[in-house]
Design a protein around this motif. Sequence first.
Motif, PDB file in Angstrom:
ATOM      1  N   ILE A   7     -29.817  -8.905  -2.365  1.00 56.78           N
ATOM      2  CA  ILE A   7     -29.068  -7.702  -2.699  1.00 56.78           C
ATOM      3  C   ILE A   7     -29.301  -6.655  -1.611  1.00 56.78           C
ATOM      4  N   PRO A   8     -28.368  -5.741  -1.419  1.00 60.92           N
ATOM      5  CA  PRO A   8     -28.628  -4.658  -0.465  1.00 60.92           C
ATOM      6  C   PRO A   8     -29.862  -3.885  -0.917  1.00 60.92           C
ATOM      7  N   ARG A  22     -31.331   7.340  -2.711  1.00 63.32           N
ATOM      8  CA  ARG A  22     -30.019   7.023  -2.155  1.00 63.32           C
ATOM      9  C   ARG A  22     -30.138   6.186  -0.886  1.00 63.32           C
ATOM     10  N   TYR A  23     -29.125   5.377  -0.643  1.00 62.35           N
ATOM     11  CA  TYR A  23     -28.963   4.672   0.620  1.00 62.35           C
ATOM     12  C   TYR A  23     -28.724   5.705   1.712  1.00 62.35           C
ATOM     13  N   ARG A  24     -29.471   5.617   2.785  1.00 53.69           N
ATOM     14  CA  ARG A  24     -29.407   6.673   3.797  1.00 53.69           C
ATOM     15  C   ARG A  24     -28.104   6.660   4.596  1.00 53.69           C
ATOM     16  N   HIS A  25     -27.323   5.565   4.471  1.00 57.87           N
ATOM     17  CA  HIS A  25     -26.039   5.519   5.174  1.00 57.87           C
ATOM     18  C   HIS A  25     -24.855   5.732   4.223  1.00 57.87           C
ATOM     19  N   ASN A  26     -25.118   6.295   3.046  1.00 55.91           N
ATOM     20  CA  ASN A  26     -24.024   6.625   2.131  1.00 55.91           C
ATOM     21  C   ASN A  26     -23.015   7.559   2.793  1.00 55.91           C
ATOM     22  N   PRO A  27     -21.730   7.484   2.379  1.00 54.81           N
ATOM     23  CA  PRO A  27     -21.185   6.578   1.378  1.00 54.81           C
ATOM     24  C   PRO A  27     -21.004   5.163   1.927  1.00 54.81           C
ATOM     25  N   VAL A  28     -21.279   4.178   1.076  1.00 55.25           N
ATOM     26  CA  VAL A  28     -21.194   2.791   1.518  1.00 55.25           C
ATOM     27  C   VAL A  28     -19.734   2.342   1.641  1.00 55.25           C
ATOM     28  N   ILE A  29     -18.841   2.944   0.858  1.00 56.07           N
ATOM     29  CA  ILE A  29     -17.399   2.706   0.993  1.00 56.07           C
ATOM     30  C   ILE A  29     -16.732   4.070   1.094  1.00 56.07           C
ATOM     31  N   LYS A  30     -16.032   4.290   2.190  1.00 56.48           N
ATOM     32  CA  LYS A  30     -15.391   5.575   2.429  1.00 56.48           C
ATOM     33  C   LYS A  30     -14.014   5.634   1.773  1.00 56.48           C
ATOM     34  N   ARG A  31     -13.478   6.813   1.662  1.00 58.39           N
ATOM     35  CA  ARG A  31     -12.228   7.018   0.928  1.00 58.39           C
ATOM     36  C   ARG A  31     -11.037   6.369   1.612  1.00 58.39           C
ATOM     37  N   ASP A  32     -11.079   6.219   2.927  1.00 54.62           N
ATOM     38  CA  ASP A  32      -9.929   5.701   3.671  1.00 54.62           C
ATOM     39  C   ASP A  32     -10.180   4.288   4.200  1.00 54.62           C
ATOM     40  N   SER A  33     -10.948   3.503   3.441  1.00 55.86           N
ATOM     41  CA  SER A  33     -11.244   2.132   3.879  1.00 55.86           C
ATOM     42  C   SER A  33     -10.031   1.214   3.799  1.00 55.86           C
ATOM     43  N   LEU A  34      -8.988   1.624   3.106  1.00 58.85           N
ATOM     44  CA  LEU A  34      -7.715   0.912   3.104  1.00 58.85           C
ATOM     45  C   LEU A  34      -6.660   1.786   3.787  1.00 58.85           C
ATOM     46  N   PRO A  35      -5.634   1.167   4.332  1.00 57.56           N
ATOM     47  CA  PRO A  35      -4.635   1.948   5.081  1.00 57.56           C
ATOM     48  C   PRO A  35      -3.981   3.057   4.261  1.00 57.56           C
ATOM     49  N   ASP A  77     -20.905  -4.141   3.778  1.00 58.56           N
ATOM     50  CA  ASP A  77     -19.652  -4.191   4.530  1.00 58.56           C
ATOM     51  C   ASP A  77     -18.620  -4.962   3.713  1.00 58.56           C
ATOM     52  N   TRP A  78     -17.536  -4.274   3.343  1.00 54.13           N
ATOM     53  CA  TRP A  78     -16.580  -4.843   2.397  1.00 54.13           C
ATOM     54  C   TRP A  78     -15.212  -5.081   3.024  1.00 54.13           C
ATOM     55  N   GLU A  79     -14.597  -6.182   2.617  1.00 50.25           N
ATOM     56  CA  GLU A  79     -13.196  -6.452   2.903  1.00 50.25           C
ATOM     57  C   GLU A  79     -12.447  -6.356   1.580  1.00 50.25           C
ATOM     58  N   THR A 302     -14.292  10.189  -5.070  1.00 48.18           N
ATOM     59  CA  THR A 302     -13.696  10.054  -3.744  1.00 48.18           C
ATOM     60  C   THR A 302     -14.240   8.858  -2.979  1.00 48.18           C
ATOM     61  N   VAL A 303     -15.544   8.650  -2.989  1.00 52.02           N
ATOM     62  CA  VAL A 303     -16.181   7.572  -2.234  1.00 52.02           C
ATOM     63  C   VAL A 303     -17.168   6.829  -3.138  1.00 52.02           C
ATOM     64  N   THR A 304     -17.728   5.738  -2.586  1.00 54.12           N
ATOM     65  CA  THR A 304     -18.700   4.935  -3.326  1.00 54.12           C
ATOM     66  C   THR A 304     -20.069   5.063  -2.680  1.00 54.12           C
ATOM     67  N   GLY A 305     -21.058   5.400  -3.471  1.00 52.54           N
ATOM     68  CA  GLY A 305     -22.433   5.504  -3.008  1.00 52.54           C
ATOM     69  C   GLY A 305     -23.289   4.365  -3.518  1.00 52.54           C
ATOM     70  N   LEU A 306     -24.488   4.258  -2.972  1.00 51.26           N
ATOM     71  CA  LEU A 306     -25.428   3.204  -3.337  1.00 51.26           C
ATOM     72  C   LEU A 306     -26.807   3.832  -3.489  1.00 51.26           C
ATOM     73  N   ALA A 307     -27.501   3.460  -4.558  1.00 58.32           N
ATOM     74  CA  ALA A 307     -28.854   3.960  -4.805  1.00 58.32           C
ATOM     75  C   ALA A 307     -29.743   2.796  -5.211  1.00 58.32           C
ATOM     76  N   PHE A 308     -31.051   2.990  -5.075  1.00 59.92           N
ATOM     77  CA  PHE A 308     -32.007   1.906  -5.306  1.00 59.92           C
ATOM     78  C   PHE A 308     -33.122   2.350  -6.246  1.00 59.92           C
ATOM     79  N   CYS A 309     -33.658   1.383  -6.991  1.00 62.62           N
ATOM     80  CA  CYS A 309     -34.811   1.622  -7.842  1.00 62.62           C
ATOM     81  C   CYS A 309     -35.466   0.282  -8.148  1.00 62.62           C
TER      82      CYS A 309
END
Length: 323
Positions: A7-8, A22-35, A77-79, A302-309
């Motif tokens: 897992i990440p 929090r994941y230090r590179h948040n947001p993991v999925i940005k708002r404009d990841s699709l055209p 990294d998402w497709e 707006t965007v997707t974040g990632l957190a850990f515990c």
Amino acid sequence: MKNQVNIPWEERPADSQAPIWRYRHNPVIKRDSLPNSNSIFNSAVVPFESGFAGVFRCDNTSRQMRIHAGFSKNGIDWEINPEPIQFLLGDAEFVHSEYAYDPRVVYIEDRYYVQWCNGYHGPTIGLAYTFDFKTFHQCENAFLPYNRNGVLFPKKINGKFLMLSRPSDTGHTPFGDIFLSQSPDLKYWGEHRHVMGPAAFEDSAWQCLKIGAGPAPIETAEGWLLFYHGVLRSCNGYVYAMGVALLDLEQPWKVLLRSQPYLLSPQTNYECVGDVPNVVFPCAALRDDAGRIAIYYGAADTVTGLAFCRQDEILAWLKENSL
């Protein structure tokens, strides 16, 4: 729930003692990841084959609410398919959806079930299944309008499917209690049980307006670990934060513990600034065999974040901070 080894994950910052980070590179999925995406948030992720698959809320630039499938090798990294999911007839008489948003995904027995807020004369709980995240078969809606935050347990209990939900209305409901419903076949639902409602303002203000289930509950030896969101109506509008509860293993409508403080609240720029400011909204959780947990959450609608515990630390924190 399927555990996953890879897992990440990111270790807790050295200067932090918080139970979640929090994941230090948040947001993991940005708002404009699709055209043509205006925003991608409140989305669900599960282990799939050698990596991960997900169902994502993608509001387009016409501000239509749709859900899309996607794949990732590392959970970072998402497709994401630029085309929304087109449901086929499964265990349903017809397919109807005026809109679709806030999905959850859970693996039960031999397939992946998707739950989402489905537009059918108002918001209700849509239900579908897939084996490959390419073809999706829609079932009957679980409930009448109005309802939101439908979340299946990852296994049958006493031979029945169990689903959490929050009866609602057309908009920002003035009530917001979590209920549990049971079904022998995912079509007919009954034996409804009240789980928990908003807390008193003076006891836990962050969750005093309404609450709703987040990711599928995580089974532990001590009970079902349920991450959930709570809402405060502030002088600056609604504020969504994340908490956690522990439910009884055999009778999960019984709450054993429930967090008084929030676990995670809107504090970073990407959580405080967006289409709907001040929102942390958990929708997916991955756990590995070491008890590490990665939580995907919507930020500011707006965007997707990632957190850990860590599971053991969350349980210990919950015991010390329960209402």
